[in-house]
Design an enzyme around this catalytic site. Structure first.
Site, PDB file in Angstrom:
ATOM      1  N   THR A 163       0.838  -1.195   0.000  1.00 10.58           N
ATOM      2  CA  THR A 163       0.000   0.000   0.000  1.00 10.58           C
ATOM      3  C   THR A 163       0.877   1.250   0.000  1.00 10.58           C
ATOM      4  OG1 THR A 163      -0.094   0.371   2.401  1.00 10.58           O
ATOM      5  CG2 THR A 163      -1.564  -1.316   1.482  1.00 10.58           C
ATOM      6  N   ASP A 223       6.835  11.782  -4.350  1.00  8.84           N
ATOM      7  CA  ASP A 223       7.208  10.373  -4.551  1.00  8.84           C
ATOM      8  C   ASP A 223       8.692  10.250  -4.880  1.00  8.84           C
ATOM      9  OD1 ASP A 223       6.386   7.485  -5.055  1.00  8.84           O
ATOM     10  OD2 ASP A 223       7.231   8.001  -6.998  1.00  8.84           O
ATOM     11  N   LYS A 251      11.874   8.520  -2.613  1.00  4.84           N
ATOM     12  CA  LYS A 251      12.835   7.554  -3.155  1.00  4.84           C
ATOM     13  C   LYS A 251      14.266   8.039  -2.967  1.00  4.84           C
ATOM     14  CE  LYS A 251       9.611   5.811  -6.676  1.00  4.84           C
ATOM     15  NZ  LYS A 251       9.294   5.761  -8.116  1.00  4.84           N
ATOM     16  N   GLY A 262       4.920   0.012 -12.674  1.00  2.91           N
ATOM     17  CA  GLY A 262       4.112  -1.073 -13.215  1.00  2.91           C
ATOM     18  C   GLY A 262       3.856  -2.127 -12.182  1.00  2.91           C
TER      19      GLY A 262
END
Length: 808
Positions: free
Chosen positions: A547, A670, A674, A789
């Site tokens: 999630t 996001d 990272k 993906g």
């Protein structure tokens, strides 16, 4: 992220008698110290080979037959002389032989009887000879070294189990260390000195105990005990051929094993480790690269036995209390008194109906326990009974593991068991037996408990795009994974944002999505997590978080503290402020659980593993740059001015290339997360708010509904069109780039790059990571491929599950 290596922390190496048994052993020890030690490390040594036993034989013969005593002494003298002749040359050899000659002359003049202190002084000679010889051999091998008698600084008084007075010893050892800076100090093990100046021997495994107590006093970072075995095995490898070496053992499990008198460890050896911040390693001096056991100062969170241990010679102290006596009170008085005296029994049985208490001891400790019971003035008939053995299963969670408990009792049901005993700590299950051949029982219990297939429970949090893709992959790979690892994997829970389905018998991964709505129930808080923690019949539990939930990330500490492992694609915890991030890391470290999160960056690309492996292998990361978002990669690859940027966002959203709200991709958060995760993997301590983030979402669009955002999205096009036209005038393209340099400066945002730049030429949705390091300075290490993906992210989760199962 400096390239200057940190100074090596001081360590201590301890070598037992078997590691110093002959000249070849001494040479091997020197080779080990060349490879594994540093200039100011400490070295503690036992007497060479059987030297102490020979000294005992000499003393025993001294009272009976002077001629035999002389023969023992001459044999020992010849052994020590041969060691010197074989190993040393020149003045070093002559000086040691001269000292040796004087000492043996003094020993030859001893008369009987000897006091305890005189006897102790004789038995301490072996360590003195070892330390002098090894220090000389190190100097001859161009390693500056000095021999040091531990009696110069270790203080202790006589007793059944003499304890070093650390308060008195601390200042003394500091003075000694200061005198010998820049030298390896070779210290005698096994002995200390009383306040009256008499030699005090530290008892069974005294050299190991003196090594850890000296290590604690000297504040070393690590003590390594080198012996003839590589560490702790699941059983005695001399008896059980398929016993396996345990690379990690938690301190409380090791302490319990030592309490049960396992020969590889002694409880007093571990006391200084528990009371300090140093680590303890066990290694084999004969084969230094054959593996090791590291004792970690963390609480064990386990699900069953790890070790089967046995003792051939056990004595029972049988206490029978008079009828009418308050048995419960008497039992507590006895056990607490023995515990205070550090004479806790190996196991015990209380028979309240018969007012009888039976205590199991080794022969070495039994007499001390009897003396203590007499000092306590226990009102009971006390008898000492011989002829018993003991078999025990040790490991955190062993008494709660139904399979292990059943297997233990099942294998012993026909054995002559006197009684079973569970340790108060719940770390062991023991059986005291009337003496018989215990080796076949050891083998059968080991086979029953450890050769049965391990069962791993898997809980999936999130059943959306990634979760459903992982379920399909798990169904396809499960059989191969089980065959490769020799264990079973059962999906036992699927958890959504408000409902969950948990079945300890396992959930069919092929039909879980179709049946979920019928089987799932609503939950509040962490009820699902508590049920998972109390799951019975499984050796390990692994939670998969696919999630993006901050609420679930807040449960990570709870997951660790409940003894479960975690695999995460959720970036929240890994990129949280340092206090929260380190709290999660510490929780997993302290409980011995594992947290893997390769899927948080680069989907299926092995970027996290690569950065971590480079750092842990000794490389120094200088800079990291790249395109970290598959969504932004696709958008800027397509953005050439022919189609407005807002329309590209709409198209990407319709194709499922963005988050449900595309602003979660466009605001750069996001990519920032990272970059923070990668920075931390590279060894840099960085806060998320230290990253300069360029958001593509104008202020006017931030608070709108999703429909409102798309209605006014042309504002995106107006802002970015100007940036694109400026770049095109310079024959460049726009890309959304993340950068981190060696000073910790980090930013994510739009850059105009030449069309030939490595970051400019990607397939749509690809990520690229360029790593500059000490090893890859002129030609950066580049990892590129699909960075988004559901399939590749699911593959990363499965890859982490495969890796994690190798730790079990």
């Amino acid at each position: 992220m400096s390239t200057t290596p940190a100074p090596a922390k001081k360590q201590l190496h301890k070598f037992g008698g078997s590691s110093l048994a002959d000249p070849e052993c001494y040479r091997r020890v020197v080779s080990i110290l060349k490879d594994y030690s540093h200039n100011e490390d400490l070295i503690v040594v036992s007497a060479a080979g059987k030297t102490t036993n020979r000294l005992i034989e000499f003393l025993d013969a001294l009272n009976k037959d002077g001629r035999i005593a002389h023969e023992h002494l001459q044999s020992l003298r010849q052994f020590q002389i041969e060691l010197i002749d074989e190993l040393l040359r020149g003045d070093e050899a002559e000086q040691l032989k001269s000292l040796l000659s004087d000492e043996f002359s003094t020993l030859g003049e001893l008369g009987y009887p000897l006091s305890e202190a005189q006897r102790a002084a004789v038995l301490g000679h072996g360590e003195v000879w070892s330390s002098r010889l090894l220090a000389a051999l190190l100097r001859q091998s161009d390693l500056p070294a000095v021999a040091q008698d531990a009696r110069a600084f270790l203080r202790a008084e006589f007793g059944t189990q003499p304890e070093v007075d650390r308060a008195k010893s601390y200042a003394l050892i500091k003075d000694v260390l200061a005198q010998h800076a820049h030298h390896r100090i070779v210290i005698t093990g096994f002995m200390a000195q009383s306040d009256e100046g008499e030699t005090v021997l530290l008892g069974r495994n005294g050299s190991d105990y003196s090594a850890t107590v000296i290590g604690a006093l000297a504040e070393v970072s690590c003590v390594t005990i080198w012996s003839d075995v590589a560490g702790v095995y699941s059983a005695d490898p001399r008896v059980v051929s398929d016993a396996c070496l345990l690379p990690l053992l938690r301190l409380d499990e090791a302490s319990e094993l030592a309490r049960l008198a396992a020969p590889v460890l002694h409880s007093r050896t571990l006391q200084p480790v528990a009371q300090s911040v140093m680590d303890l390693n066990l290694r084999c001096s004969y084969q230094p690269e054959s593996g090791s056991t590291r004792i970690e100062r963390v609480l064990a969170s386990g699900r069953g036995a790890k070790i089967i241990t046995s003792l051939d010679e056990v004595l029972l102290i049988d206490l029978a209390f008079a009828s009418g006596h308050d048995f419960a009170r008497a039992q507590n008085e006895v056990l607490n008194g023995l515990k205070r005296a550090q004479l806790e029994p190996l196991a015990f049985e209380a028979q309240s109906d018969q007012a009888r208490l039976r205590l199991a001891y080794t022969a070495e400790i039994a007499s001390g326990a009897l003396n203590e019971l007499q000092d306590l003035a226990i009102e009971a008939e006390i008898k000492l009974r011989e002829g018993y053995s003991m078999l025990a299963a040790v490991g955190a969670g062993v008494t709660k593991n139904a399979n292990h408990c059943f297997g233990f009792y099942q294998q012993l049901k026909h054995a002559p068991v006197e009684f079973f005993s569970e340790a108060e700590s719940k770390l062991s299950l023991a059986a005291v037996l009337r003496k018989s051949d215990i080796q076949p029982l050891l083998k059968s219990v080991h086979t029953q408990l450890f050769q049965a297939q391990k069962r791993v429970a898997v809980a999936l949090c999130g059943k959306g795009n990634i979760g459903s893709s992982w379920l399909a992959l798990f169904k396809e790979q499960k059989s191969e994974l089980e065959k490769r690892r020799g264990m079973s994997f059962n999906l036992v829970a699927v958890v959504d944002s408000q409902t969950y389905w948990l079945d300890d018998q396992g959930i069919n991964e092929q039909t879980v999505l179709e049946r979920y709505e019928d089987e799932a129930v609503a939950y509040q808080g962490d009820v699902w997590l508590q049920q998972l923690a109390n799951l019975q019949g499984y050796d390990e539990v692994v939670v998969l978080d696919v999630t993006a939930s901050p609420a679930l990330a807040e449960q990570y500490q709870n997951i660790a503290e409940n003894g479960m492992h975690l695999i995460s694609a959720n970036k929240v915890a890994g990129s949280a402020p340092s206090v929260s991030y380190h709290a999660v890391q510490d929780a997993f470290s302290k409980t011995g659980r594992h947290w893997l999160y390769n899927a948080t960056v680069g989907a299926g690309l092995p970027i996290n593993h690569t950065v971590r492996d480079l750092r842990e292998s000794g490389d120094d990361i200088v800079a990291i740059s790249g395109i970290f978002s598959g969504t932004l990669s696709w958008l800027f690859q397509q953005f050439d001015g022919s189609v407005p940027f807002s329309e590209l966002v709409d198209l990407a959203w319709q194709q499922g290339l963005t988050e449900p709200d595309p602003r979660a991709d466009l605001d750069g958060s996001d990519v920032m997360r990272k970059l923070v995760i990668l920075a931390r993997e590279s060894g840099l301590d960085i806060e998320p708010d230290a990253v300069a983030v360029e958001s593509l979402v104008p202020e006017e669009l931030k608070e709108l509904s999703l429909d409102g955002f798309f209605e006014k999205a042309e504002l995106l096009s107006e802002i970015l069109q100007e940036r694109l036209e400026k770049a095109q005038r310079e024959d460049k393209v726009l890309r959304y780039v993340a950068r981190l340099d060696r000073q910790g400066k980090a930013r994510v945002g739009i850059e105009a790059l030449s069309k030939e730049h490595a970051l400019a030429n990607l397939l749509p949705c690809d990520n690229i990571f360029a790593i500059e390091s000490k090893w890859y300075k002129d030609n950066p290490l580049v990892i590129r491929g699909p960075g988004a993906g559901r399939e590749v992210t699911a593959g990363a989760i499965q890859s982490d599950l495969n890796l994690m199962s190798s730790f079990f």
